[in-house]
Scaffold this active site. Structure first.
Site, PDB file in Angstrom:
ATOM      1  N   LYS A  80      51.364 -62.544  -0.251  1.00  0.00           N
ATOM      2  CA  LYS A  80      50.898 -63.739  -1.256  1.00  0.00           C
ATOM      3  C   LYS A  80      49.781 -63.404  -1.713  1.00  0.00           C
ATOM      4  O   LYS A  80      48.992 -62.769  -1.255  1.00  0.00           O
ATOM      5  CB  LYS A  80      50.325 -65.477  -0.860  1.00  0.00           C
ATOM      6  CG  LYS A  80      50.967 -66.707  -0.953  1.00  0.00           C
ATOM      7  CD  LYS A  80      49.049 -66.774  -0.976  1.00  0.00           C
ATOM      8  CE  LYS A  80      48.152 -66.155  -0.610  1.00  0.00           C
ATOM      9  NZ  LYS A  80      46.791 -67.181  -0.467  1.00  0.00           N
ATOM     10  N   SER A 182      44.643 -54.903 -12.053  1.00  0.00           N
ATOM     11  CA  SER A 182      43.253 -54.559 -10.864  1.00  0.00           C
ATOM     12  C   SER A 182      44.385 -55.286  -9.771  1.00  0.00           C
ATOM     13  O   SER A 182      44.549 -54.941  -8.682  1.00  0.00           O
ATOM     14  CB  SER A 182      41.889 -55.346 -10.964  1.00  0.00           C
ATOM     15  OG  SER A 182      40.926 -54.988 -10.177  1.00  0.00           O
TER      16      SER A 182
END
Ligand code: URA
Length: 436
Positions: A80, A182
Site C-alpha cells: 500500500k 517517483s
C-alpha cells in the site's frame, strides 16, 4: 547533445518520447546529466505533461535504475502507498494484517515530508527497530514473518533519489507525472504483484481539491497497471487527522491499541479494512473488495495481525515482548498538558496542516534534512470535526519536551481550531475509488 535536444524540445512544448524518457533516466543514473540539466528536465515536465506511454517509460526506467526484487513465495506480494497526511499510521496496521491473510508485504516506506508524518520515523520510536537493512534482510524478514516495513536502501531506484533531490530545490515537486514516477519507481522495485494507493484529500494533504486528487489517483493507477502491477486507489479524507494522535510514539500507541483491541480507533480500523480489501481483490485472493475487507477485519479481531506485528518488530531489532509490553517500551514526553477550548461548543473547522506543523515544531518532524526527531512529542486525544468540546473535553493532550515548547504549541493548536455552536456530521472517510 542528446540532453540539450530533449530539453529544447520540452521547452518548445513538444511531448517527451518514451525513448527520450529512458535516455534521460539512464544519463541521470550514469552521472551524465548535470544538476542544472536534471532541474531543467523536471521543470520541462511540469510545463509539458507526459503522455501515458512516456510516463510509464519514465517510471519503468527509474525503477530499473537500481535493484528490482524478485520473489518465489507461496502467496502474492502486495503493498500500500499513501500520499501522506497527519496521523496516518495505517501502514503499521495494514502490513501485518495482510500478512496474516496469507500475503507478503515488503513495504519500503519513507520519512516525514513537510507537515506529514513518516512511517519510518514512527517505527523508529520503538527502541531497537532498524529501518535501514540490506535487501537480503528485507527478503528474509518478508519471507519469515510475512511483512517487513523498512527504508529504501541505496540500490532502490537511485535515479529517483537524484531527481527528487533536484526537484526539492527547483520547485518541481508538484507535478503529477513526476510524483507518479517517483512513488511508483520505488514501490515497483519491490517486485509487487498488486498495490493499493491511498490518495489523501483535504487541508492536511498535499492534494487539496477533488480534481487534483482524482488526477493523481488516475495517473498512479494507470501507470502502475501499464508497468505490470495491478493497482487500484482510494481517495480518502484528510480534512482532520486520521488517528486521534499525531506524533511518532503517540501514533504507535494508537496502532497498538487498535491491533490489540484495547482501544480501537474506528477510522483506522475502517480504512485498514477498505485498503486491504482492495489490494486482496486486485491480487485475486478474494472475489470482491468487500470480501477482502472482511478478511482483514478478521485478521485484526483474531489477534493474528497483532501477533505478526510483534514478530516483525522482533525480527527487525525491536523488543521481543513488544506486543505485551508496548506501554513500558515507548518513550514518554516530560511535559503533558490538556489544551482546553476557549469556550464550549462543537469543532466546526480544523486546520489539519497546522496540527502537523505543531508536531514538527515540537521536534516530532524535521525542519531540515538530517534533523534528529524526538519520538515522544506530539498530540493525542485530538478532537475531530463535529465533536463537542468543553473544559471537560479538551481539544487535545499535548506532549512536549519543555514548558516553553508546550506554550508555543498550545497557542498554535488553539489557532488551528474553529469552534461553532451546532454539531456537524463528521466527514466521510472514503471519498472515491479509482480502478484501471
Ligand atoms: N513521495 C515520493 O516518493 N515522491 C514524490 O514525488 C512525492 C511524494
Amino acid at each position: 547533445m542528446q540532453a540539450r535536444r530533449v530539453l529544447s524540445h520540452l521547452r518548445m512544448g513538444q511531448p517527451l518520447t518514451s525513448d527520450d524518457a529512458r535516455w534521460m533516466v539512464e544519463a541521470l543514473s550514469a552521472g551524465d546529466l548535470s544538476d542544472a540539466q536534471a532541474g531543467a528536465f523536471a521543470m520541462g515536465i511540469c510545463h509539458t505533461p507526459l503522455s501515458m506511454e512516456a510516463r510509464t517509460a519514465l517510471t519503468r526506467a527509474m525503477r530499473d535504475s537500481g535493484d528490482v526484487l524478485t520473489w518465489d513465495l507461496p502467496g502474492p506480494v502486495l503493498d500500500k502507498h499513501s500520499t501522506g497526511g497527519v496521523g496516518d499510521c495505517i501502514s503499521l496496521i495494514l502490513a501485518p494484517a495482510l500478512a496474516a491473510c496469507g500475503a507478503y508485504v515488503p513495504m519500503i516506506s519513507g520519512r516525514g515530508l513537510g507537515h506529514t508524518g513518516g512511517t519510518l520515523d514512527k517505527l523508529e520510536a520503538i527502541p531497537g527497530y532498524r529501518v535501514e537493512v540490506s535487501a537480503d534482510r528485507l527478503r528474509q524478514v518478508t519471507q519469515d514473518v510475512g511483512c517487513a516495513i523498512v527504508g529504501p536502501n541505496a540500490d532502490i531506484a537511485p535515479a529517483d533519489k537524484r531527481l527528487y533531490a533536484v526537484r526539492d530545490v527547483t520547485g518541481t515537486v508538484e507535478s503529477v507525472d513526476l510524483i507518479t514516477a517517483s512513488i511508483l519507481s520505488k514501490k515497483l522495485a519491490a517486485g509487487l504483484e498488486a498495490l493499493v494507493l491511498d490518495v489523501k484529500l483535504g487541508n492536511g494533504a498535499f492534494m487539496t481539491t477533488r480534481e487534483e486528487a482524482q488526477m493523481l489517483a488516475r495517473s498512479l493507477v494507470e501507470t502502475a497497471n501499464a508497468a505490470g502491477c495491478r493497482a487500484t486507489a482510494l481517495i480518502t479524507d484528510m480534512s482532520q487527522p486520521l488517528a486521534t494522535a499525531a506524533g511518532n510514539a503517540l501514533e504507535v500507541i494508537e496502532v497498538m491499541e487498535t491491533l490489540t483491541r484495547s482501544g480501537v480507533t474506528h477510522a483506522l480500523w475502517e480504512l485498514t479494512c477498505a485498503l486491504g480489501g482492495q489490494v486482496l481483490h486486485a491480487a485475486d485472493l478474494v472475489l470482491t473488495p468487500e470480501q477482502g475487507a472482511d478478511e482483514v477485519s478478521t485478521a485484526l479481531s483474531s489477534g493474528a495481525a497483532a501477533e505478526t506485528f510483534g514478530r516483525m518488530v522482533s525480527a527487525l531489532g525491536g523488543p521481543a515482548d513488544f506486543v505485551d509490553r508496548w506501554r513500558d517500551r515507548l518513550p514518554a514526553a516530560p511535559v503533558i498538558r490538556q489544551i482546553r477550548p476557549p469556550r464550549a461548543g462543537f469543532v466546526a473547522g480544523l486546520d489539519t496542516r497546522a496540527i502537523g506543523e505543531v508536531v514538527v515544531g515540537l521536534g516530532g518532524g524535521r525542519l531540515r534534512e538530517g534533523d534528529r526527531i524526538n519520538p515522544a512529542v506530539g498530540l493525542s486525544q485530538i478532537a475531530g470535526l463535529g465533536e463537542e468540546v468543553s473544559q471537560d473535553r479538551p481539544l487535545a493532550q499535548l506532549h512536549a519536551a519543555s514548558e516553553a515548547e508546550a506554550d508555543r504549541a498550545e497557542n498554535a493548536v488553539l489557532r488551528a481550531y474553529r469552534i461553532g455552536d451546532v454539531p456537524l456530521d463528521p466527514p466521510t472517510l472514503i471519498l472515491g475509488s479509482v480502478y484501471p
